[in-house]
Design a protein around this motif. Structure first.
Motif, PDB file in Angstrom:
ATOM      1  N   ASN A  84      17.972  -8.266  -6.168  1.00  0.00           N
ATOM      2  CA  ASN A  84      17.865  -8.458  -7.615  1.00  0.00           C
ATOM      3  C   ASN A  84      16.482  -8.126  -8.168  1.00  0.00           C
ATOM      4  N   TRP A  85      15.436  -8.269  -7.365  1.00  0.00           N
ATOM      5  CA  TRP A  85      14.092  -8.088  -7.926  1.00  0.00           C
ATOM      6  C   TRP A  85      13.469  -6.734  -7.607  1.00  0.00           C
ATOM      7  N   ALA A  95      11.500   0.355  -7.849  1.00  0.00           N
ATOM      8  CA  ALA A  95      11.569  -0.342  -9.136  1.00  0.00           C
ATOM      9  C   ALA A  95      11.467  -1.846  -8.923  1.00  0.00           C
ATOM     10  N   TYR A  97      12.058  -5.499 -11.085  1.00  0.00           N
ATOM     11  CA  TYR A  97      12.889  -5.844 -12.227  1.00  0.00           C
ATOM     12  C   TYR A  97      12.531  -7.174 -12.894  1.00  0.00           C
ATOM     13  N   ASP A 127       7.391  -0.899 -12.696  1.00  0.00           N
ATOM     14  CA  ASP A 127       7.532  -2.349 -12.826  1.00  0.00           C
ATOM     15  C   ASP A 127       7.999  -2.712 -14.233  1.00  0.00           C
ATOM     16  N   TYR A 128       9.223  -3.219 -14.322  1.00  0.00           N
ATOM     17  CA  TYR A 128       9.793  -3.626 -15.605  1.00  0.00           C
ATOM     18  C   TYR A 128       9.604  -5.125 -15.869  1.00  0.00           C
ATOM     19  N   SER A 129       8.955  -5.846 -14.963  1.00  0.00           N
ATOM     20  CA  SER A 129       8.898  -7.302 -15.083  1.00  0.00           C
ATOM     21  C   SER A 129       8.130  -7.764 -16.318  1.00  0.00           C
ATOM     22  N   LEU A 138      17.003  -7.195 -16.355  1.00  0.00           N
ATOM     23  CA  LEU A 138      17.886  -6.289 -15.620  1.00  0.00           C
ATOM     24  C   LEU A 138      17.711  -6.624 -14.148  1.00  0.00           C
ATOM     25  N   GLU A 139      18.693  -7.324 -13.577  1.00  0.00           N
ATOM     26  CA  GLU A 139      18.521  -7.873 -12.239  1.00  0.00           C
ATOM     27  C   GLU A 139      18.966  -6.895 -11.143  1.00  0.00           C
ATOM     28  N   GLY A 140      18.259  -5.769 -11.092  1.00  0.00           N
ATOM     29  CA  GLY A 140      18.352  -4.830  -9.992  1.00  0.00           C
ATOM     30  C   GLY A 140      19.744  -4.363  -9.643  1.00  0.00           C
ATOM     31  N   VAL A 165      16.585  -2.338 -21.225  1.00  0.00           N
ATOM     32  CA  VAL A 165      16.020  -2.125 -19.888  1.00  0.00           C
ATOM     33  C   VAL A 165      16.878  -1.139 -19.099  1.00  0.00           C
ATOM     34  N   PHE A 169      15.605   2.265 -17.331  1.00  0.00           N
ATOM     35  CA  PHE A 169      15.847   2.569 -15.919  1.00  0.00           C
ATOM     36  C   PHE A 169      16.572   3.904 -15.771  1.00  0.00           C
TER      37      PHE A 169
END
Length: 323
Positions: A84-85, A95, A97, A127-129, A138-140, A165, A169
């Motif tokens: 997920n991350w 990526a 997330y 890095d979208y965090s 957006l959980e990967g 997001v 991506f």
């Protein structure tokens, strides 16, 4: 080659030392069950042993496993689900997330990224965090199921998959986004796409009946079928047994599909036969882990990167198995 694109030959796993069902995610994860009736120490020990056995089974099948430890000090009950991350992509891309639940944001680990950089050719990290304060998540590869061959990202619309997001991506990684609504038998939104769908090289498992819009359902089915894959429909009851939460992996002797023993037991003989025309089923026994609302696919972050060294990795904070 086609086989190398969809099915990774290596995975990242996290072995938890203080596993428990995450109270912060229970509101929108209908697959999650409370473990309050059982002593926490016993649950944590069972989860630790299940991850250990699953990693060993994958190695025996020919999959390279990078096994990291979570000592529990960061209070990350869902750390066993690293897909997920972060995600990795051919060409050396990684990526990171934005996560919906605050305690899941602590799962992100620089040591994991550094280990991947040491063992594999990583060109860049996107890095979208930083979008989390804006309420954009957006959980990967939980929120997205990726067709790496046809470059399509299938996404169940939910608060864990924001369209902004997703669009970013898709632009960065060259995927066509295909979003749709999906609900369970009680009308609750499916929280992650990877409990609904598994895309292999030559087949796709998908809970078509859980897509209420008939037109959109047909579009999803057709998009999968036009790639030449056999589309294997799963019932809502099978989705509830985690039949869709599987992942195809490459081994030296052919492809395998890792899934839980619970999911394996719920498949029909004709479905097993259809899958095994192209990949061997590899059931893993993880009943304690499944209390947290995820199954085998959630536990395995596929490594779609080129290895620097096929043996003797430089990883310092993980046990690298299956060299």
């Amino acid at each position: 080659m086609r086989y190398a694109v969809q099915a990774p030959s290596a995975v990242v796993m996290i072995r938890p030392h203080a596993f428990e069902s995450n109270p912060e995610t229970q509101a929108d994860n209908a697959f999650q069950k409370s473990s309050e009736a059982t002593d926490r120490t016993i649950v944590a020990k069972q989860a630790f042993e299940e991850v250990t056995q699953a990693a060993q089974s994958l190695v025996q099948a020919g999959v390279r496993v990078h096994l990291f430890e979570d000592d529990g000090q960061q209070k990350t009950p869902d750390s066993v689900f690293p897909n997920n991350w972060f995600s990795t992509h051919a060409g050396g891309h990684l990526a990171v997330y934005p996560m919906y639940s605050p305690n899941r944001r602590r799962e992100r680990r620089q040591d994991v990224i550094d280990a991947l950089k040491a063992d594999y050719r990583v060109q860049d990290v996107i890095d979208y965090s930083g979008l989390e304060p804006d309420g954009l998540f957006l959980e990967g590869t939980g929120a997205m199921v990726l067709d790496h061959i046809s470059r399509v990202a299938y996404v169940c619309q939910s608060q864990r998959a924001h369209p902004i997001v997703l669009e970013r991506f898709a632009t960065h990684f060259n995927f066509e986004p295909m979003a749709f609504d999906a609900v369970d038998l009680h009308g609750r939104a499916i929280y992650h796409t990877n409990v609904l769908m598994c895309i292999g090289t030559d087949f796709a498992l998908v809970g078509l009946d859980l897509i209420p819009d008939v037109k959109r359902r047909a579009q999803v089915q057709d998009r999968l079928a036009e790639t030449g894959r056999e589309v294997i429909a799963l019932t809502a009851a099978q989705i509830a047994e985690f039949c869709g939460n599987a992942i195809e992996l490459q081994t030296p002797t052919g492809r395998v599909v890792a899934l839980s023993t619970r999911a394996m037991a719920a498949l029909q003989p004709w479905q097993i036969e259809a899958i095994e025309r192209s990949a061997r089923l590899l059931p893993l026994h993880i009943p304690t882990i499944e209390l947290a609302g995820g199954s085998v696919r959630c536990m395995l972050a596929g490594v779609h990167l080129s290895a620097r060294w096929p043996t003797n990795p430089l990883t310092k904070n993980a046990v690298s198995l299956g060299e």
